[in-house]
Scaffold this motif. Sequence first.
Motif, PDB file in Angstrom:
ATOM      1  N   TRP A 136       0.859  -1.171   0.000  1.00 41.77           N
ATOM      2  CA  TRP A 136       0.000   0.000   0.000  1.00 41.77           C
ATOM      3  C   TRP A 136       0.902   1.230   0.000  1.00 41.77           C
ATOM      4  N   THR A 138       0.759   5.687   0.244  1.00 39.49           N
ATOM      5  CA  THR A 138      -0.087   6.794   0.683  1.00 39.49           C
ATOM      6  C   THR A 138       0.477   8.110   0.179  1.00 39.49           C
ATOM      7  N   ILE A 165      -7.996   2.521  -1.561  1.00 36.30           N
ATOM      8  CA  ILE A 165      -8.571   1.721  -0.494  1.00 36.30           C
ATOM      9  C   ILE A 165      -9.324   2.629   0.483  1.00 36.30           C
ATOM     10  N   SER A 166      -8.703   3.737   0.826  1.00 36.25           N
ATOM     11  CA  SER A 166      -9.280   4.643   1.806  1.00 36.25           C
ATOM     12  C   SER A 166      -8.833   6.059   1.485  1.00 36.25           C
ATOM     13  N   TYR A 167      -9.689   7.032   1.825  1.00 35.91           N
ATOM     14  CA  TYR A 167      -9.298   8.429   1.636  1.00 35.91           C
ATOM     15  C   TYR A 167      -9.937   9.283   2.721  1.00 35.91           C
ATOM     16  N   LEU A 168      -9.392  10.483   2.894  1.00 33.01           N
ATOM     17  CA  LEU A 168      -9.917  11.426   3.879  1.00 33.01           C
ATOM     18  C   LEU A 168      -9.631  12.831   3.372  1.00 33.01           C
ATOM     19  N   ASN A 180      -5.603   8.557  10.367  1.00 26.35           N
ATOM     20  CA  ASN A 180      -7.017   8.171  10.279  1.00 26.35           C
ATOM     21  C   ASN A 180      -7.343   7.517   8.927  1.00 26.35           C
ATOM     22  N   VAL A 181      -6.593   7.835   7.897  1.00 23.92           N
ATOM     23  CA  VAL A 181      -6.834   7.222   6.581  1.00 23.92           C
ATOM     24  C   VAL A 181      -6.601   5.721   6.677  1.00 23.92           C
TER      25      VAL A 181
END
Length: 182
Positions: A136, A138, A165-168, A180-181
Amino acid sequence: MAEKTGTVKELAAIANVSRKSYYQWLKREVTKHELEDQAILEAIYQIEKRHQHSAGYEKVTKILNNVNGKNAGIKEFTFNFNFPINIKRVRRIMREHGIKADIRQKKHNLQRQVQQYKEDNLLKRRFDQPLPNLVWVTDTTELSYGVANKVRFHAVLDLHGRYVISYLISPTETADAAINVF
């Protein structure tokens, strides 16, 4: 425009002093301290002329007291005052007569440097991964919208399928938002 003059009595009344005080002030003798200040002022003018208005009150005080310092040019004057010259006195005389050093003060960068950590290159430019959830990555990007509005987009990407996968989205870039992401 013609200037009006008044009598001593009228002028003393305007200044809120008595006539007697005015005449005493008019006939007063110059004090020893004032004579010393005048001698110091003349020496300061010589130093200012020689140093092209770049000597501050500390350097002027060293020169007046004949202190041999590190700066070049301090030995070129020989003032023989039979009294010690205090830095406060030099500063007061220079301030009263509007004498300043024409130098710009250094601006120090007051931002505290954040320690950065450099890790080994574990990926070695192998961006194509055979299985999901092996690698992964970032990133945080600053996005502008409107006139002066900015947000930070934090995202985690899987290199196998290259999908998020994830975002903020956060208003400021902080470590908490990046954590937190995950």
